[in-house]
Enzyme design. Structure first.
Site, mmCIF file in Angstrom:
data_model
loop_
_atom_site.group_PDB
_atom_site.id
_atom_site.type_symbol
_atom_site.label_atom_id
_atom_site.label_comp_id
_atom_site.label_asym_id
_atom_site.label_seq_id
_atom_site.Cartn_x
_atom_site.Cartn_y
_atom_site.Cartn_z
ATOM 1 N N SER A 42 0.851 -1.204 0.000
ATOM 2 C CA SER A 42 0.000 0.000 0.000
ATOM 3 C C SER A 42 0.882 1.248 0.000
ATOM 4 O O SER A 42 0.560 2.253 -0.639
ATOM 5 C CB SER A 42 -0.911 0.012 1.229
ATOM 6 N N SER A 99 -6.436 -2.308 5.368
ATOM 7 C CA SER A 99 -7.077 -2.720 6.629
ATOM 8 C C SER A 99 -7.460 -1.532 7.501
ATOM 9 O O SER A 99 -8.389 -1.634 8.313
ATOM 10 C CB SER A 99 -6.124 -3.620 7.426
ATOM 11 N N GLY A 100 -6.713 -0.440 7.373
ATOM 12 C CA GLY A 100 -6.910 0.693 8.287
ATOM 13 C C GLY A 100 -6.462 0.357 9.694
ATOM 14 O O GLY A 100 -6.860 1.028 10.659
ATOM 15 N N GLU A 147 -4.535 -2.834 -3.653
ATOM 16 C CA GLU A 147 -3.311 -2.135 -4.073
ATOM 17 C C GLU A 147 -3.400 -1.732 -5.550
ATOM 18 O O GLU A 147 -3.087 -0.591 -5.918
ATOM 19 C CB GLU A 147 -2.100 -3.038 -3.795
#
Ligand SMILES: O=C([C@H](O)CO)[C@H](O)[C@H](O)COP(=O)(O)O
Length: 179
Positions: A44, A85-86, A146
């Site tokens: 990411s 995912s954060g 991504e």
């Protein structure tokens, strides 16, 4: 069908993240920011670094978080996080520090309720899986996220070129000459 065809079909069936109310807010925030910080880890992080490169060529003042030349944040700055995912802990800490320093926080993520997203002034949701969520993709972990974010960043770059009247020749003048 080949693996590549399967991946292209999967990308083709994605919900277009540009059809999202916060996209206009993100563009306005990019244009009005004094400095734009870009942050992400792993793959990411690689995708948002590619966006940092284009924003620099578009003439924006940018910093990739973690690079030794990165300065202190200030009110009026913007930070954009890219995290499927954060839940990447370094990013959550950075977002809290950014907020405390009155920096606007934008989060690109699959999880709008994640701890990182809770720090956000604006969220761009990508409808894909993260490495921690239930598998819905033919590809492993965060690959679809991504790829989608790289395409999102290139779409945003095209939009910014149009809005700001910048052409490829202008950008080429800002391209690194010490590669
Ligand atoms: O490198 C990654 C992994 O291989 C997932 O496909 C992730 O980009 C990295 O772990 C960061 O995770 P997120 O913050 O959830 O994007």
């Amino acid at each position: 069908m080949s693996e590549l065809t399967n991946i292209l079909n999967e990308l083709d069936s994605m919900t277009d993240p540009l059809i999202n109310n916060d996209i206009d807010k993100l563009i306005d925030s990019i244009i009005s920011a004094k400095r734009i910080y870009l942050s992400g880890v792993g793959r990411s992080g690689l995708m948002i670094k590619a966006f940092a490169n284009r924003l620099m060529q578009l003439g924006f003042t940018i910093s990739v978080v973690g690079e030794i030349s990165g300065p202190h944040t200030h009110h009026g700055d913007l930070i954009i996080f890219n995290s499927a995912s954060g839940s990447s802990s370094n990013l959550i800490s950075q977002a809290k520090i950014a907020r405390d320093n009155k920096v606007k926080v934008a989060v690109i993520t699959t999880n709008e309720t994640s701890e990182l997203a809770q720090q956000a002034d604006l969220i761009i949701e990508i409808k894909a899986q993260s490495k921690f969520s239930q598998s819905t993709s033919i590809q492993p972990m965060g690959s679809l996220f991504e790829q989608s974010t790289l395409l999102l960043f290139d779409s945003l770059s095209l939009k910014l070129m149009k809005i700001m009247g910048i052409n490829e020749q202008d950008m080429l003048k800002n391209h690194a000459n010490l590669e």
